[in-house]
Design an enzyme around this catalytic site. Structure first.
Site, PDB file in Angstrom:
ATOM      1  N   GLY A  96      12.886  73.685  56.807  1.00  0.00           N
ATOM      2  CA  GLY A  96      12.238  72.273  56.649  1.00  0.00           C
ATOM      3  C   GLY A  96      11.817  72.120  55.003  1.00  0.00           C
ATOM      4  N   THR A  97      11.374  73.138  54.442  1.00  0.00           N
ATOM      5  CA  THR A  97      10.817  73.165  53.014  1.00  0.00           C
ATOM      6  C   THR A  97      12.000  72.902  52.242  1.00  0.00           C
ATOM      7  OG1 THR A  97       8.703  74.509  53.651  1.00  0.00           O
ATOM      8  CG2 THR A  97       9.626  74.350  51.490  1.00  0.00           C
ATOM      9  N   ASN A 114       2.353  67.135  62.119  1.00  0.00           N
ATOM     10  CA  ASN A 114       2.185  68.468  62.826  1.00  0.00           C
ATOM     11  C   ASN A 114       1.087  68.765  63.206  1.00  0.00           C
ATOM     12  OD1 ASN A 114       1.786  68.142  59.860  1.00  0.00           O
ATOM     13  ND2 ASN A 114       1.399  70.314  59.902  1.00  0.00           N
ATOM     14  N   GLN A 162       8.842  68.121  63.011  1.00  0.00           N
ATOM     15  CA  GLN A 162       8.045  68.397  64.296  1.00  0.00           C
ATOM     16  C   GLN A 162       8.327  67.371  65.479  1.00  0.00           C
ATOM     17  OE1 GLN A 162       5.595  70.276  65.178  1.00  0.00           O
ATOM     18  NE2 GLN A 162       5.012  71.253  63.185  1.00  0.00           N
ATOM     19  N   SER A 203      14.053  71.864  61.211  1.00  0.00           N
ATOM     20  CA  SER A 203      14.096  73.248  61.180  1.00  0.00           C
ATOM     21  C   SER A 203      14.154  73.759  62.633  1.00  0.00           C
ATOM     22  CB  SER A 203      12.306  73.561  60.793  1.00  0.00           C
ATOM     23  OG  SER A 203      12.035  74.713  60.904  1.00  0.00           O
ATOM     24  N   ALA A 204      14.685  75.021  62.613  1.00  0.00           N
ATOM     25  CA  ALA A 204      15.291  75.567  63.801  1.00  0.00           C
ATOM     26  C   ALA A 204      13.965  76.132  64.534  1.00  0.00           C
ATOM     27  CB  ALA A 204      16.497  76.489  63.680  1.00  0.00           C
ATOM     28  N   HIS A 205      13.262  76.846  63.694  1.00  0.00           N
ATOM     29  CA  HIS A 205      12.083  77.612  64.403  1.00  0.00           C
ATOM     30  C   HIS A 205      11.052  76.760  65.042  1.00  0.00           C
ATOM     31  CE1 HIS A 205       8.383  77.659  61.648  1.00  0.00           C
ATOM     32  NE2 HIS A 205       9.436  77.367  60.917  1.00  0.00           N
ATOM     33  N   THR A 234      26.471  81.930  50.820  1.00  0.00           N
ATOM     34  CA  THR A 234      26.992  81.990  51.961  1.00  0.00           C
ATOM     35  C   THR A 234      26.407  81.552  53.195  1.00  0.00           C
ATOM     36  OG1 THR A 234      28.172  84.068  51.216  1.00  0.00           O
ATOM     37  CG2 THR A 234      28.049  83.817  53.727  1.00  0.00           C
ATOM     38  N   CYS A 266     -11.835  77.305  55.559  1.00  0.00           N
ATOM     39  CA  CYS A 266     -11.841  78.677  55.542  1.00  0.00           C
ATOM     40  C   CYS A 266     -10.702  79.462  55.951  1.00  0.00           C
ATOM     41  CB  CYS A 266     -13.196  79.300  56.111  1.00  0.00           C
ATOM     42  SG  CYS A 266     -14.631  79.192  55.336  1.00  0.00           S
TER      43      CYS A 266
END
Lengths: 394, 151
Positions: A70-71, A153, A181, A201-203, A239, A327
């Protein structure tokens, strides 16, 4: 472990893994080689491209460019297109994104601003959505590109991308959406929505990490970001990740087959969490609770508790969730998403995002709620200011 | 960002949580909008030795762990020695802190200094720690709720 952070990443589905296996060592060829193992890889790559194109309603398989995620897709959408349609040498132009985009968009926008483009962030409303009239208000005659995410997200809210794209087009600007998302979770058809570009994004959909895609409508001027051997029709050199593409395609096919039933199940689990937590613990709210949302994301604000403390104590009991507290991120400010919809900093520090997916059960969710309640009570009892700011007397 | 075992131990089993009812000194530092706020109460004997210390903290794992260990470190120390405790001493004692979390140990050592000064001032003596900003007693998280009109 009970994993409740599916919006961060997902495990690879076994059926996806099975589809990928032959392309590691058996059909390992370079998809650009002419001999048989190369052709086998090429055919698998192109079959994956075709399947994904069909899955998102693209007119042609060639409109899909495979990327590392995605990035990279977000970076490419901005830099490749602006280099061509509005180069700085010709004066650049104005670009717009929403204030609650993923850093993959926000930090590119910031960088482009330093290079000389004029940038505007359009704020979402407190309901968690970006409204077309707010976009309309910031559009200019020199606006070249608008990027607004499909589903957020942290909130799960699904924007009316069709209306937003129409608004951008009516001012002569191109429209990109980060659909990382939403893909596989809600209806996403590039032609129906009218988008010029979209990032995937695949993951996030039970496929492999390091694999993504960019939908690039035919006719959009484009100058490759990654230059080299000219793979992907000279749009993304390197590739090709055939095994990743095969996994991505299989993952999307499964999500689309199971989508309606799965989304109904996840929406019910989400509503159950939001209801039970807000009923069982005083001073808690659902961050957003209405409108079109993807099923699995339950965003909560637990007042008077710091998010990282909750996260660590939940982790002690085997529950994996995320928080928008400062944090947890190493920065001083809590989640930019929560601040963008008007959540105050001191409240945003107590945010939790529970995100559910394919392997989440009702028992997981009830176990999580049972674990959360005493943790919040214990941390509130340890706070020097809980009674003062949030106690019943105040 | 990974916490040491000792940080996790103090976070999971914080020592000396609470408030000393008849405390000789109290310090409250931090800012709720930054997500961290710490209150420490101390009991001091007639030889200026810290007999007891208790804390309450709203904050992250490091904020709770640093508060906990500071209460352990200062018990039995003279007030002069206690205020010499630095953020690095606290971090070292915990087996190190992630760099983004070093400010949490400032919270704990600052809280202690405010408590020692509070004790000295209540006795009509000169404070020894200098200017440390106390938590704003008038902060109201519910104030100006309609400030950002996002329709």
């Amino acid at each position: 472990m009970t994993y409740l952070d599916y919006a961060a990443t997902t495990p690879v589905d076994e059926r996806v893994l099975e589809a990928m296996m032959p392309y590691f060592s058996q059909h390992f060829g370079n998809a650009n080689s002419l001999y048989k193992t190369g052709r086998d890889a090429y055919h698998a790559l192109e079959a994956a491209r075709e399947s994904i194109a069909t899955g998102i309603g693209a007119a042609r398989p060639s409109e899909i460019v495979f990327t590392s995620g995605g990035t990279e897709s977000d970076n490419t959408a901005f830099i490749s297109v602006l280099n061509r349609i509005a180069p700085l040498s010709a004066g650049g132009g104005h670009i717009v994104a929403s204030a609650y985009e993923h850093p993959g968009v926000l930090n590119v926008l910031k960088w482009l601003g330093k290079q000389g483009y004029e940038t505007t962030l359009v704020s979402p409303c407190s309901d968690g959505f970006v409204h077309a009239d707010d976009l309309e208000a910031v559009m200019r005659p020199d606006t070249k590109l608008v990027s607004i995410m499909h589903a957020n997200n942290e909130l799960g809210t699904v924007n009316d991308v069709k209306a937003l794209a129409e608004c951008a087009h009516s001012h002569g600007a191109l429209f990109h959406t980060d659909a990382v998302q939403s893909l596989g979770k809600t209806a996403f058809d590039v032609q129906d929505l009218g988008v010029d570009m979209a990032s995937f994004s695949a993951h996030k959909i039970y496929g492999p990490k390091g694999m993504g895609g960019l939908y690039l409508r035919r006719g959009v001027n484009f100058d490759a970001l990654i230059k080299g051997g000219g793979q992907e029709s000279r749009r993304r050199s390197g590739t090709q990740n055939v095994v990743g593409a095969v996994g991505f395609a299989k993952a999307l096919e499964l999500c689309l087959e199971e989508r309606d039933e799965e989304q109904a199940r996840l929406s019910a689990l989400r509503d159950h969490i939001l209801q039970r937590v807000t009923e069982s613990l005083e001073n808690t709210q659902a961050t957003v609770s209405a409108g079109k949302r993807v099923g699995g994301i339950a965003p909560l604000l637990i007042n008077g508790v710091e998010g990282e403390s909750m996260l660590l104590q939940l982790d002690n009991l085997g529950y994996a969730v995320s928080t928008g507290s400062a944090c947890s991120s190493g920065s001083l400010d809590p989640s930019h998403v929560l601040l963008s919809i008007g959540v105050k900093k001191e409240i945003a520090h107590g945010s939790l995002r529970v995100s559910m997916g394919r392997y989440t059960t009702q028992d997981d969710v009830d176990g999580f709620i049972d674990a959360l309640i005493p943790i919040v009570e214990r941390l509130r009892a340890m706070s020097p200011v809980y009674q003062k700011y949030f106690g019943k007397e105040s | 960002m990974i916490y040491s075992d000792k940080v996790m131990d103090h976070f999971n089993n914080p020592r000396n949580v609470g408030v000393i009812e008849d405390a000789d000194g109290m310090g409250e530092v931090g800012n709720i909008s930054c997500g961290d706020i710490m209150k420490i109460t101390i009991k001091v004997d007639d030889k200026d030795q810290i007999e007891d210390a208790k804390f309450q903290t709203l904050g992250c794992g490091a904020a709770i762990a640093t508060s906990s260990i500071v209460t352990e470190l200062v018990k039995g120390k003279s007030i002069e020695d206690a205020v010499k405790l630095t953020k690095q001493d606290v971090a070292d004692e915990l087996g190190g802190l992630p760099s983004a979390k070093m400010h949490c140990s400032v919270l704990a050592t600052d809280g202690l200094k405010v408590a020692v000064d509070d004790y000295l001032v209540s006795q009509g003596r000169e404070p020894i720690s200098g200017e440390i900003k106390s938590a704003d007693p008038n902060f109201d998280p519910h104030a100006d709720e309609d400030e950002d009109d996002h329709h």
